[in-house]
Design a protein around this motif. Structure first.
Motif, short mmCIF file in Angstrom:
data_model
loop_
_atom_site.label_atom_id
_atom_site.label_comp_id
_atom_site.label_asym_id
_atom_site.label_seq_id
_atom_site.Cartn_x
_atom_site.Cartn_y
_atom_site.Cartn_z
N ASN A 98 0.87 -1.18 0.00
CA ASN A 98 0.00 0.00 0.00
C ASN A 98 0.90 1.23 0.00
O ASN A 98 1.63 1.48 0.97
CB ASN A 98 -0.89 -0.03 1.24
CG ASN A 98 -1.83 1.16 1.32
OD1 ASN A 98 -1.65 2.17 0.64
ND2 ASN A 98 -2.84 1.06 2.17
N THR A 99 0.88 2.00 -1.06
CA THR A 99 1.81 3.14 -1.18
C THR A 99 1.41 4.32 -0.30
O THR A 99 2.21 5.23 -0.10
CB THR A 99 1.93 3.59 -2.64
OG1 THR A 99 0.63 3.92 -3.15
CG2 THR A 99 2.54 2.49 -3.49
N ASP A 100 0.18 4.32 0.24
CA ASP A 100 -0.18 5.34 1.22
C ASP A 100 0.57 5.08 2.53
O ASP A 100 0.95 6.00 3.23
CB ASP A 100 -1.69 5.32 1.49
CG ASP A 100 -2.49 5.83 0.30
OD1 ASP A 100 -1.94 6.63 -0.49
OD2 ASP A 100 -3.66 5.42 0.15
N VAL A 101 0.76 3.80 2.82
CA VAL A 101 1.50 3.40 4.02
C VAL A 101 3.00 3.48 3.78
O VAL A 101 3.77 3.88 4.66
CB VAL A 101 1.10 1.97 4.45
CG1 VAL A 101 1.92 1.51 5.65
CG2 VAL A 101 -0.39 1.90 4.78
N MET A 102 3.41 3.09 2.57
CA MET A 102 4.83 3.06 2.20
C MET A 102 5.05 3.92 0.96
O MET A 102 5.16 3.40 -0.15
CB MET A 102 5.29 1.62 1.94
CG MET A 102 5.09 0.67 3.11
SD MET A 102 6.03 1.14 4.59
CE MET A 102 7.70 0.85 4.01
N PRO A 103 5.10 5.24 1.11
CA PRO A 103 5.29 6.12 -0.06
C PRO A 103 6.60 5.88 -0.79
O PRO A 103 6.72 6.21 -1.97
CB PRO A 103 5.22 7.53 0.54
CG PRO A 103 5.51 7.35 2.00
CD PRO A 103 4.94 6.01 2.35
N GLY A 104 7.57 5.28 -0.11
CA GLY A 104 8.83 4.95 -0.76
C GLY A 104 8.71 3.84 -1.78
O GLY A 104 9.69 3.50 -2.46
N ASP A 105 7.51 3.28 -1.90
CA ASP A 105 7.25 2.23 -2.88
C ASP A 105 6.29 2.70 -3.98
O ASP A 105 5.77 1.86 -4.73
CB ASP A 105 6.66 1.00 -2.19
CG ASP A 105 7.68 0.23 -1.38
OD1 ASP A 105 8.83 0.15 -1.82
OD2 ASP A 105 7.32 -0.31 -0.31
N ASN A 106 6.05 4.00 -4.06
CA ASN A 106 5.11 4.46 -5.09
C ASN A 106 5.75 4.37 -6.48
O ASN A 106 6.94 4.05 -6.62
CB ASN A 106 4.61 5.88 -4.79
CG ASN A 106 5.71 6.93 -4.80
OD1 ASN A 106 6.72 6.79 -5.49
ND2 ASN A 106 5.51 8.01 -4.04
N ARG A 111 10.24 3.73 -10.33
CA ARG A 111 10.98 4.12 -11.54
C ARG A 111 12.43 4.49 -11.21
O ARG A 111 13.36 4.07 -11.91
CB ARG A 111 10.29 5.30 -12.23
CG ARG A 111 8.94 4.98 -12.85
CD ARG A 111 8.45 6.13 -13.70
NE ARG A 111 7.13 5.85 -14.26
CZ ARG A 111 6.00 6.40 -13.81
NH1 ARG A 111 6.03 7.25 -12.81
NH2 ARG A 111 4.84 6.09 -14.37
N GLU A 112 12.58 5.26 -10.16
CA GLU A 112 13.92 5.68 -9.76
C GLU A 112 14.78 4.49 -9.35
O GLU A 112 15.96 4.41 -9.72
CB GLU A 112 13.83 6.68 -8.60
CG GLU A 112 13.23 8.02 -8.98
CD GLU A 112 13.06 8.94 -7.80
OE1 GLU A 112 13.38 8.52 -6.66
OE2 GLU A 112 12.60 10.08 -8.00
N ARG A 113 14.18 3.55 -8.61
CA ARG A 113 14.93 2.38 -8.16
C ARG A 113 15.33 1.50 -9.33
O ARG A 113 16.46 1.02 -9.43
CB ARG A 113 14.10 1.58 -7.15
CG ARG A 113 14.87 0.47 -6.44
CD ARG A 113 15.94 1.06 -5.56
NE ARG A 113 16.77 0.04 -4.94
CZ ARG A 113 17.84 0.29 -4.22
NH1 ARG A 113 18.22 1.54 -4.02
NH2 ARG A 113 18.55 -0.69 -3.70
N ALA A 114 14.39 1.28 -10.24
CA ALA A 114 14.66 0.44 -11.41
C ALA A 114 15.76 1.04 -12.27
O ALA A 114 16.63 0.32 -12.77
CB ALA A 114 13.38 0.27 -12.23
#
Length: 203
Positions: A98-106, A111-114
């Motif tokens: 859930n990206t509301d809980v984990m915004p670092g996974d939005n 895209r940045e991580r990939a």
């Protein structure tokens, strides 16, 4: 009285969270057939398993940016795609949190991580968290190895990537590689299920 009400709410929230996150009992088992999906990739395109016409199967990985276990396995996930995509078993990574809980996974963070890691595989967002419960995934990372058959994508292996998340050099058993190699050689998979080690999926 207010404290009692607050306690009751906290217990209810915890219970619902625990129930929602416990999907392994209701998810796919070995021999089940996984339904297809359509999820947004980091390039903005929608991706489905049916898009991969020449694939013989898939290494479906539920993973994310923020879990240290998932981060520790990123290079090994990329190595799986490099080794097996051309042999018919590409990696399909899905971010289930859930990206509301984990915004670092939005999506922007995905895209940045990939880009920074040079991912060569699709990295899809399970928007609305509709897909991971179908599979029964509970951790990041959590692997589902699928093989194409006349009846559909059959689940052949579920669990961990290997037996050592801390040190890739110390790995003794490569569960996913052993399973894919067995399928490619037309042999039975010796270990079809292991315990996924990682962070709980955030709901």
């Amino acid at each position: 009285m207010k404290n009692l009400k607050l306690l009751a709410v906290m217990v209810l929230v915890f219970s619902l969270s625990a129930f929602t996150n416990k999907t392994d009992d209701n998810g796919y088992k070995i021999g089940d057939f996984a339904t297809d999906f359509s999820l947004e990739n980091i390039d903005g395109k929608m991706v489905s398993l049916s898009d991969f016409k020449k694939a013989e199967g898939f290494i479906v990985v539920f993973t994310c940016n923020t879990c240290p276990y998932a981060v520790a396995y990123e290079d090994r996930i990329e190595a799986l795609n490099q080794k097996y995509a051309d042999k018919g078993f590409p990696v399909i990574a899905i971010m289930p949190n859930n990206t509301d809980v984990m915004p670092g996974d939005n999506m922007e963070a995905m895209r940045e991580r990939a880009k920074s890691k040079g991912f060569s595989f699709p990295y899809l967002l399970d928007k609305g968290q509709q897909i991971y419960p179908q599979y029964g995934a509970t951790k990041t990372p959590h692997i589902y190895l699928l093989q194409k058959t006349e009846k559909g994508n059959e689940v052949k292996y579920i669990g961990a990537i290997d037996d050592n998340y801390q040190d890739a050099e110390a790995v003794k058993v490569k569960y996913v590689e052993d399973a894919v190699d067995a399928l490619l050689e037309g042999k039975a998979i010796k270990v079809t299920e292991t315990k996924a080690i990682g962070c709980s999926i955030k709901v």
